[in-house]
Design a protein around this motif. Structure first.
Motif, PDB file in Angstrom:
ATOM      1  N   VAL A 150     -46.012 -41.592  64.660  1.00  0.00           N
ATOM      2  CA  VAL A 150     -47.821 -41.873  65.858  1.00  0.00           C
ATOM      3  C   VAL A 150     -48.432 -42.570  65.143  1.00  0.00           C
ATOM      4  O   VAL A 150     -48.698 -42.943  64.185  1.00  0.00           O
ATOM      5  CB  VAL A 150     -48.887 -40.594  66.129  1.00  0.00           C
ATOM      6  N   CYS A 155     -54.519 -42.574  69.476  1.00  0.00           N
ATOM      7  CA  CYS A 155     -54.157 -40.842  70.433  1.00  0.00           C
ATOM      8  C   CYS A 155     -55.603 -40.547  71.426  1.00  0.00           C
ATOM      9  O   CYS A 155     -56.181 -40.329  71.217  1.00  0.00           O
ATOM     10  CB  CYS A 155     -54.420 -39.868  69.619  1.00  0.00           C
ATOM     11  N   TYR A 189     -47.697 -41.856  72.609  1.00  0.00           N
ATOM     12  CA  TYR A 189     -49.552 -40.341  72.806  1.00  0.00           C
ATOM     13  C   TYR A 189     -49.377 -40.534  73.956  1.00  0.00           C
ATOM     14  O   TYR A 189     -50.043 -39.836  74.876  1.00  0.00           O
ATOM     15  CB  TYR A 189     -49.957 -40.184  71.270  1.00  0.00           C
TER      16      TYR A 189
END
Length: 582
Positions: A150, A155, A189
């Motif tokens: 990630v 995010c 994400y």
């Protein structure tokens, strides 16, 4: 007259608020902040007249007494069940459902599920995985450490509540546990966050798992190498389809490398565009794949270039120091509606899936042999997958069972494989020595595997074969008219010869950007009587139903010479390898 116009504007604003309240009353997800959802993008509408509302933005249809004829989920589901994917594609492109339409809670899971290549998950599978990873199914109040794949700087929560963000964190953790081959996937994400606007946690997991596991189409890159290949593919396409925009950026920023602009291309869309635009893009993306985002990126470049010519906000002095950031800012207030953005994207000519695949494969081939790329002061490390070799146990197994491959030849073939396939271990699926000489048996043992490596040893000891990118089961797939397709496969398919000559013959389209015609795309064909690889003025490999006799010619698909001197050959051994987990 002025009073009348003011009254019209006030009525228009009241209609907006009333419709927003209506949308809010059927909010699709408990994970979304209700205040943001209710007033999302409201300032943009408040400044417009009633007429502007109905013409500039197709996401919200506020015309009193005039409802658009939008297609229902049931209609789309029936078309999917009938295999009419082209009809579904047209509907998704043209139907501007309101941003909070409940249709997506059913539509998106169905669109994603069609790409699932694994057996359906048993009920409760996701929660069992959650329990394995976290020891409980209760949602922790403490922050969850995210997987290394990630990108922490992106995010994007899209106004999820704190609970919604924790749920997104949990989903990507479980996915990382279930799919350890994911090593770098920054867009994963944000896509999970978008899904949670319209469905439950478990449904969102199943959707993203299907996209990650898709074999037919690309949705989400999962390694650093493929992430790099993707942005370089976008850059190459842009040089051809948005020439003026690219030339303008190079002219006003001569000291800035074009690569720096395109490295962040996906964030123009995911971090820049208003949410209502993003939702409509996702309607198409979940059906068609990443090529939708390629098209959107090209339109953004053209629109930005146009605005640079007429809007001082985007003058050369204001953007030359950071074009990438300027593009994201421009997208936040993009001057077209979602409907117009999609219409422009799907109106671009000459951007076929075949063309995109050719550019992508060509870029991957250029990068795959490099372990470290030095670009200025920046070092880009190649994905770990390309350093993999078959395990020692796999090598021993092949030595014991194969009648065609030595370890040296295995390593040669390994260097020719697509990078992502080298993550998996080879396994012998079929050999005439053990399973007999029957095309029926061949299909039973091989047809569901993708990709496969076919090795032929002739009675004159020539050794050659093909890397076959698609399942042999696709010989049974029918088109929209109910006809079986004669040829199938993709441009990843290639031919090779190991003895007496050692050579690889890739698809001709990789080295040529021109449209080479139908004869250059005849990759694989099969029926109950024969197997063929390569076509166009000859067949590169042809075998009969008894897997005894065959012939080889030069062909247009691979521009290869005959793979054995005589052209005709008798098969001593045929071996087919699959890749465990691929």
């Amino acid at each position: 007259m002025k009073e009348r116009n003011d009254l019209d504007k006030m009525v228009g604003k009241m209609l907006i608020l009333k419709d927003m309240e209506h949308l809010s009353s059927r909010r699709s997800s408990v994970y979304v902040d209700p205040e943001y959802e209710k007033f999302f993008e409201l300032p943009m509408f408040m400044g417009a007249s009633t007429n502007d509302i109905t013409t500039k933005c197709q996401c919200f249809q506020f015309s009193p007494g005039k409802e658009p004829a939008l297609r229902s989920y049931t209609e789309i589901k029936q078309l999917l069940d009938q295999g009419k994917k082209r009809d579904v594609k047209s509907i998704l492109r043209e139907n501007s459902w309101p941003i909070n339409s409940p249709i997506r809670s059913q539509l998106w899971p169905t669109l994603c599920a069609q790409h699932n290549t694994k057996p359906p998950m048993v009920e409760g599978f996701y929660w069992e995985m959650v329990h394995q990873v976290f020891g409980t199914t209760e949602l922790s109040e403490k922050p969850i450490m995210l997987p290394s794949f990630v990108d922490a700087t992106h995010c994007l929560p899209y106004h999820l509540t704190s609970t919604g963000r924790s749920v997104a964190d949990r989903i990507v953790n479980v996915l990382g546990y279930d799919c350890p081959d994911i090593t770098y996937s920054p867009v994963l994400y944000p896509i999970v966050s978008i899904l949670l606007h319209f469905m439950s946690e478990e449904e969102a997991y199943h959707c993203v798992a299907a996209l990650v596991g898709s074999k037919e189409k690309v949705f989400i890159n999962q390694t650093k190498l493929l992430h790099e290949v993707t942005w370089k593919t976008v850059m190459q396409i842009a040089k051809k389809h948005t020439k003026n925009a690219v030339a303008y950026f190079q002219r006003i920023c001569p000291g800035v490398k074009l690569e720096r602009v395109f490295m962040d291309w996906c964030w123009w869309i995911l971090a820049g565009l208003p949410f209502q635009h993003l939702v409509r893009i996702m309607d198409c993306f979940f059906h068609e794949g990443i090529k939708v985002l390629y098209r959107i990126a090209l339109v953004i470049l053209n629109l930005f270039h146009k605005e640079c010519q007429s809007n001082n906000e985007w003058s050369p002095d204001n953007i030359k120091n950071d074009i990438g950031n300027a593009l994201v800012k421009f997208c936040k207030k993009i001057p077209v509606s979602p409907a117009k953005l999609l219409h422009a994207a799907f109106s671009i000519r000459g951007l076929s899936s075949t063309y995109i695949s050719r550019i992508f494969l060509k870029t991957e081939m250029l990068l795959k042999s490099r372990s470290v790329l030095n670009t200025g002061n920046k070092t880009l490390v190649k994905s770990r997958s390309s350093d993999n070799l078959p395990t020692s146990q796999s090598q021993v197994n092949i030595q014991m069972m194969s009648h065609t491959l030595t370890i040296r030849e295995l390593f040669t073939l390994w260097s020719w494989l697509p990078v992502r396939i080298t993550m998996y271990q080879p396994v012998l699926l079929y050999t005439t020595e053990e399973h007999g000489c029957s095309l029926t048996t061949f299909y039973v043992r091989v047809e569901q595997h993708e990709p496969t490596l076919m090795m032929i040893k002739t009675c004159n000891n020539e050794v050659f074969g093909a890397y076959c990118s698609s399942r042999w089961f696709e010989r049974n797939v029918k088109d929209d008219k109910g006809q079986r397709q004669a040829y199938f496969g993709t441009g990843e398919t290639f031919l090779f010869s190991l003895y007496p000559e050692r050579a690889k013959y890739p698809w001709v389209g990789i080295e040529n950007d021109k449209d080479l015609g139908h004869a250059s795309e005849l990759f694989m064909a099969a029926d109950s009587k024969m197997i063929t690889i390569g076509g166009g003025e000859g067949q590169a490999i042809w075998m009969d139903e008894n897997i005894r006799f065959g012939k080889t010619d030069s062909c247009k698909t691979f521009n290869n010479p005959p793979l054995c001197p005589s052209g005709d050959f008798e098969i001593r051994v045929l071996e087919v390898y699959g890749f465990v987990g691929a």
